[in-house]
Enzyme design. Structure first.
Site, PDB file in Angstrom:
ATOM      1  CB  VAL A 226      -0.973   0.016   1.198  1.00  0.00           C
ATOM      2  CG1 VAL A 226      -2.004  -1.092   1.072  1.00  0.00           C
ATOM      3  CG2 VAL A 226      -0.229  -0.098   2.538  1.00  0.00           C
ATOM      4  CB  ALA A 227       4.481   1.649  -0.067  1.00  0.00           C
ATOM      5  NE  ARG A 228       3.009   7.321  -4.019  1.00  0.00           N
ATOM      6  CZ  ARG A 228       2.055   7.558  -3.130  1.00  0.00           C
ATOM      7  NH1 ARG A 228       1.446   6.533  -2.548  1.00  0.00           N
ATOM      8  NH2 ARG A 228       1.711   8.797  -2.830  1.00  0.00           N
ATOM      9  CG  ASP A 251      -4.278   0.476  -3.211  1.00  0.00           C
ATOM     10  OD1 ASP A 251      -5.289   0.244  -3.907  1.00  0.00           O
ATOM     11  OD2 ASP A 251      -4.008   1.614  -2.754  1.00  0.00           O
ATOM     12  CD  GLU A 256      -0.436   3.216  -9.270  1.00  0.00           C
ATOM     13  OE1 GLU A 256      -0.940   4.272  -8.842  1.00  0.00           O
ATOM     14  OE2 GLU A 256       0.173   2.404  -8.552  1.00  0.00           O
ATOM     15  CG  HIS A 275      -2.800   4.350  -6.086  1.00  0.00           C
ATOM     16  ND1 HIS A 275      -1.649   4.894  -6.616  1.00  0.00           N
ATOM     17  CD2 HIS A 275      -2.856   4.785  -4.802  1.00  0.00           C
ATOM     18  CE1 HIS A 275      -1.047   5.636  -5.696  1.00  0.00           C
ATOM     19  NE2 HIS A 275      -1.768   5.590  -4.586  1.00  0.00           N
TER      20      HIS A 275
END
Length: 315
Positions: A226-228, A251, A256, A275
């Site tokens: 859930v970071a990057r 996520d 992306e 995301h």
């Protein structure tokens, strides 16, 4: 001294704004709402990408505060070199903790309990009974123990985990126990059943989760990001997922948005959400409260909250 403030919401939607500021609504459209050179406080449009975030920065010769509405600042930092010295960059600490922690638990539980398979089974009218892993009695490792990492641990508390270990850039002690430094990861990874990534994207964390990191994870472990996206080496993750050795709940991805046809979409044991960690009904009220507080502080000469760095100073 200029009092222009660029905000990505109409001013009438934010309660508690101070008087005396010239509020300019800009949510990333092609045309600027005023001369960027007159902007003193810039609130970066939310979820509009790096190109839009940094587009006005080089012309903002009078800006004193740049405020993101995200916890991460990686979409803004490439443009900071064009700013004068002394500009404060502030993040949105306090806005995303609840939503991101909620999604983290949802991804963990969905992955462990086999929810994606149940959904596919329902579509095919298949009754997929059996025994599935539980979060109870699992060992969890949280990598990136800031406010979001702490909020995730808050929500893990009722689930009877065997152990929660915490990792951050530097070691420290909290009320819940020790926070380990990144240098201790090689010793911590083999014991973790669930590894949660909630760290900022920096030069240090980019590619942190590569082949060596993943190889240290135990067989059957779950990686939750859930970071990057770029914190994880996608090629290395695909190799492990396709072997069936570990699973993942993401996520965020790299690239992306994840393009159609990318092998990560159909990798076994991989659950993907688009995301949406912070994009919930909880976002707007918290974001508006933060802006009202920050702009009140700005108008009254107080230091802003959540300063991450000041341009022209060593980080």
């Amino acid at each position: 001294m200029t009092s222009d403030v660029w905000i990505p919401f109409p001013a009438e939607e934010i309660e508690g704004l101070p008087a005396g500021l010239d509020l300019r609504f800009w949510d990333g459209t092609q045309d600027f709402p005023a001369d960027p050179a007159d902007c003193a406080f810039y609130v970066v449009p939310y979820m509009k990408g790096m190109e839009i975030a940094i587009r006005p920065l080089s012309a903002m010769t009078s800006v004193r505060v740049v405020q993101t509405l995200s916890a991460g600042i990686d979409h803004v930092t490439p443009g900071l070199g064009s700013l004068p010295a002394g500009v404060r960059l502030c993040n949105a600490k306090g806005v995303h903790e609840a939503s991101t922690a909620e999604l983290t638990l949802a991804l963990i539980l969905a992955s462990l309990r086999g929810i994606p398979g149940f959904v596919r089974g329902q579509e095919r009218e298949e009754w997929r009974s059996g025994f599935y892993p539980a979060l109870a009695d699992k060992s969890v490792l949280i990598i990136g123990y800031g406010s979001i990492g702490a909020a995730i641990e808050d929500r893990l508390a009722p689930f009877e985990c065997a152990r929660v270990a915490r990792v951050a850039r530097s070691a420290r002690t909290t009320e819940r126990g020790p926070v380990h430094a990144f240098t201790e990861l090689p010793a911590l990874l083999p014991d973790a059943d669930v590894v949660i990534l909630s760290t900022p994207l920096t030069e240090t964390t980019k590619g942190l989760v590569g082949a060596e990191f993943l190889a240290r994870m135990k067989d059957g472990a779950l990686l939750v990001n859930v970071a990057r996206g770029p914190v994880v080496d996608t090629k290395a993750l695909l190799a492990e997922a396709e072997s069936g050795r570990i699973t993942a709940a993401l996520d965020v991805t790299d690239p992306e948005p994840l393009p159609s046809g990318h092998p990560l979409w159909h990798a076994p044991g991989v659950l993907i959400s688009p995301h949406v960690g912070g994009s919930t009904s909880a976002f707007l009220p918290r974001a508006r409260r933060l802006l009202a507080e920050q702009l009140t502080r700005f108008a009254t000469g107080q230091e802003p909250l959540n300063t991450v760095l000041v341009t022209g100073r060593p980080s």
